[in-house]
Design a protein around this motif. Structure first.
Motif, PDB file in Angstrom:
ATOM      1  N   SER A  83       0.818  -1.215   0.000  1.00  0.00           N
ATOM      2  CA  SER A  83       0.000   0.000   0.000  1.00  0.00           C
ATOM      3  C   SER A  83       0.850   1.262   0.000  1.00  0.00           C
ATOM      4  O   SER A  83       0.534   2.230  -0.691  1.00  0.00           O
ATOM      5  CB  SER A  83      -0.938   0.007   1.209  1.00  0.00           C
ATOM      6  OG  SER A  83      -1.841  -1.065   1.126  1.00  0.00           O
ATOM      7  N   VAL A  84       1.937   1.242   0.773  1.00  0.00           N
ATOM      8  CA  VAL A  84       2.832   2.408   0.824  1.00  0.00           C
ATOM      9  C   VAL A  84       3.546   2.568  -0.520  1.00  0.00           C
ATOM     10  O   VAL A  84       3.595   3.672  -1.089  1.00  0.00           O
ATOM     11  CB  VAL A  84       3.846   2.276   1.988  1.00  0.00           C
ATOM     12  CG1 VAL A  84       4.941   3.325   1.867  1.00  0.00           C
ATOM     13  CG2 VAL A  84       3.137   2.412   3.331  1.00  0.00           C
ATOM     14  N   VAL A  89      -1.250   4.829   0.567  1.00  0.00           N
ATOM     15  CA  VAL A  89      -1.139   5.397   1.913  1.00  0.00           C
ATOM     16  C   VAL A  89       0.259   5.984   2.070  1.00  0.00           C
ATOM     17  O   VAL A  89       1.191   5.612   1.343  1.00  0.00           O
ATOM     18  CB  VAL A  89      -1.394   4.355   3.038  1.00  0.00           C
ATOM     19  CG1 VAL A  89      -2.805   3.812   2.997  1.00  0.00           C
ATOM     20  CG2 VAL A  89      -0.386   3.242   3.001  1.00  0.00           C
ATOM     21  N   GLU A  90       0.394   6.866   3.029  1.00  0.00           N
ATOM     22  CA  GLU A  90       1.684   7.466   3.349  1.00  0.00           C
ATOM     23  C   GLU A  90       2.281   6.725   4.544  1.00  0.00           C
ATOM     24  O   GLU A  90       1.555   6.145   5.348  1.00  0.00           O
ATOM     25  CB  GLU A  90       1.500   8.948   3.707  1.00  0.00           C
ATOM     26  CG  GLU A  90       0.896   9.789   2.609  1.00  0.00           C
ATOM     27  CD  GLU A  90       1.824   9.967   1.419  1.00  0.00           C
ATOM     28  OE1 GLU A  90       3.051  10.054   1.640  1.00  0.00           O
ATOM     29  OE2 GLU A  90       1.331  10.003   0.278  1.00  0.00           O
ATOM     30  N   PHE A  91       3.593   6.780   4.677  1.00  0.00           N
ATOM     31  CA  PHE A  91       4.249   6.190   5.837  1.00  0.00           C
ATOM     32  C   PHE A  91       3.682   6.747   7.136  1.00  0.00           C
ATOM     33  O   PHE A  91       3.598   6.048   8.134  1.00  0.00           O
ATOM     34  CB  PHE A  91       5.766   6.452   5.803  1.00  0.00           C
ATOM     35  CG  PHE A  91       6.537   5.475   4.975  1.00  0.00           C
ATOM     36  CD1 PHE A  91       6.588   4.133   5.300  1.00  0.00           C
ATOM     37  CD2 PHE A  91       7.243   5.914   3.862  1.00  0.00           C
ATOM     38  CE1 PHE A  91       7.315   3.229   4.545  1.00  0.00           C
ATOM     39  CE2 PHE A  91       7.973   5.022   3.098  1.00  0.00           C
ATOM     40  CZ  PHE A  91       8.017   3.678   3.436  1.00  0.00           C
ATOM     41  N   VAL A  95      -2.097   3.051  10.947  1.00  0.00           N
ATOM     42  CA  VAL A  95      -2.150   1.673  10.465  1.00  0.00           C
ATOM     43  C   VAL A  95      -3.585   1.232  10.147  1.00  0.00           C
ATOM     44  O   VAL A  95      -3.793   0.307   9.366  1.00  0.00           O
ATOM     45  CB  VAL A  95      -1.453   0.744  11.489  1.00  0.00           C
ATOM     46  CG1 VAL A  95      -2.321   0.494  12.692  1.00  0.00           C
ATOM     47  CG2 VAL A  95      -1.008  -0.544  10.854  1.00  0.00           C
ATOM     48  N   THR A  96      -4.571   1.932  10.682  1.00  0.00           N
ATOM     49  CA  THR A  96      -5.967   1.573  10.400  1.00  0.00           C
ATOM     50  C   THR A  96      -6.308   1.706   8.916  1.00  0.00           C
ATOM     51  O   THR A  96      -7.262   1.090   8.445  1.00  0.00           O
ATOM     52  CB  THR A  96      -6.939   2.439  11.231  1.00  0.00           C
ATOM     53  OG1 THR A  96      -6.607   3.816  11.054  1.00  0.00           O
ATOM     54  CG2 THR A  96      -6.878   2.074  12.700  1.00  0.00           C
ATOM     55  N   LYS A  97      -5.526   2.477   8.163  1.00  0.00           N
ATOM     56  CA  LYS A  97      -5.780   2.626   6.719  1.00  0.00           C
ATOM     57  C   LYS A  97      -5.440   1.361   5.934  1.00  0.00           C
ATOM     58  O   LYS A  97      -5.858   1.219   4.784  1.00  0.00           O
ATOM     59  CB  LYS A  97      -5.001   3.816   6.161  1.00  0.00           C
ATOM     60  CG  LYS A  97      -5.585   5.149   6.580  1.00  0.00           C
ATOM     61  CD  LYS A  97      -5.149   6.245   5.644  1.00  0.00           C
ATOM     62  CE  LYS A  97      -5.924   7.512   5.933  1.00  0.00           C
ATOM     63  NZ  LYS A  97      -5.629   8.560   4.976  1.00  0.00           N
ATOM     64  N   VAL A  98      -4.647   0.473   6.549  1.00  0.00           N
ATOM     65  CA  VAL A  98      -4.273  -0.780   5.865  1.00  0.00           C
ATOM     66  C   VAL A  98      -4.713  -2.006   6.663  1.00  0.00           C
ATOM     67  O   VAL A  98      -4.228  -3.107   6.441  1.00  0.00           O
ATOM     68  CB  VAL A  98      -2.749  -0.840   5.587  1.00  0.00           C
ATOM     69  CG1 VAL A  98      -2.344   0.188   4.560  1.00  0.00           C
ATOM     70  CG2 VAL A  98      -1.947  -0.688   6.860  1.00  0.00           C
TER      71      VAL A  98
END
Length: 165
Positions: A83-84, A89-91, A95-98
């Motif tokens: 994902s990053v 998503v950004e670093f 973590v809920t985004k992934v």
């Protein structure tokens, strides 16, 4: 059709052991797997920190658990990295985004047969244990605690090490 599928019925707790010729380990409880305590992440951990923690500790995945104990899902190293790198998503994103919010839970008192049915479709199951918790007013409620994460490899290792003689 899933309602007439015995494996779906077992996985979701609507049916007990329907397999006619069960292996010797089928009715043994999940607690006999002697799982190690899991690493869990709070939802505000950044993707970068999650990657660092998982790599440092040698884990492929970890449950994401709110401070209240609510299990929000599972984060995997590969999904986070992918994902990053893809720019989704950004670093610095939490973590809920992934986090995968589709996961199976199993209790310590459930059978390895039920676990086996879950692992036919899922890569892992989160092992939970319920405990009674009291608040300041003396009111009680049941809280689920993450006890471990179990994979097909854990089940296979148990079966091969303890095979019936």
């Amino acid at each position: 059709s899933k309602f007439v599928n015995d494996k779906w019925m077992i996985k979701n707790g609507f049916l007990n052991d329907v397999q006619e010729h069960k292996p010797w380990w089928w009715n043994i409880k999940v607690q006999k797997l002697n799982l190690s305590a899991p690493l869990t992440l709070l939802p505000e951990v950044s993707c970068q920190k999650a990657i660092e923690i998982l790599q440092e500790k040698g884990y492929d995945q970890a449950p994401v658990v709110a401070e209240s104990g609510l299990i929000l899902g599972m984060v995997t190293l590969s999904n986070t990295l992918t994902s990053v790198l893809a720019g989704n998503v950004e670093f610095s994103d939490p973590v809920t985004k992934v986090t995968y919010d589709q996961f199976s839970k199993i209790g310590l008192e459930d059978s390895l047969g039920k676990l086996s049915c879950i692992l036919e479709n899922d890569h892992f199951a989160i092992v939970v244990h319920k405990q009674m918790q009291f608040d300041g007013n003396g009111s009680s409620f049941m809280k689920q605690m993450v006890f471990g994460v179990v994979t097909a490899m854990d089940l296979l290792t148990f079966v091969s090490r303890n095979k019936k003689k």
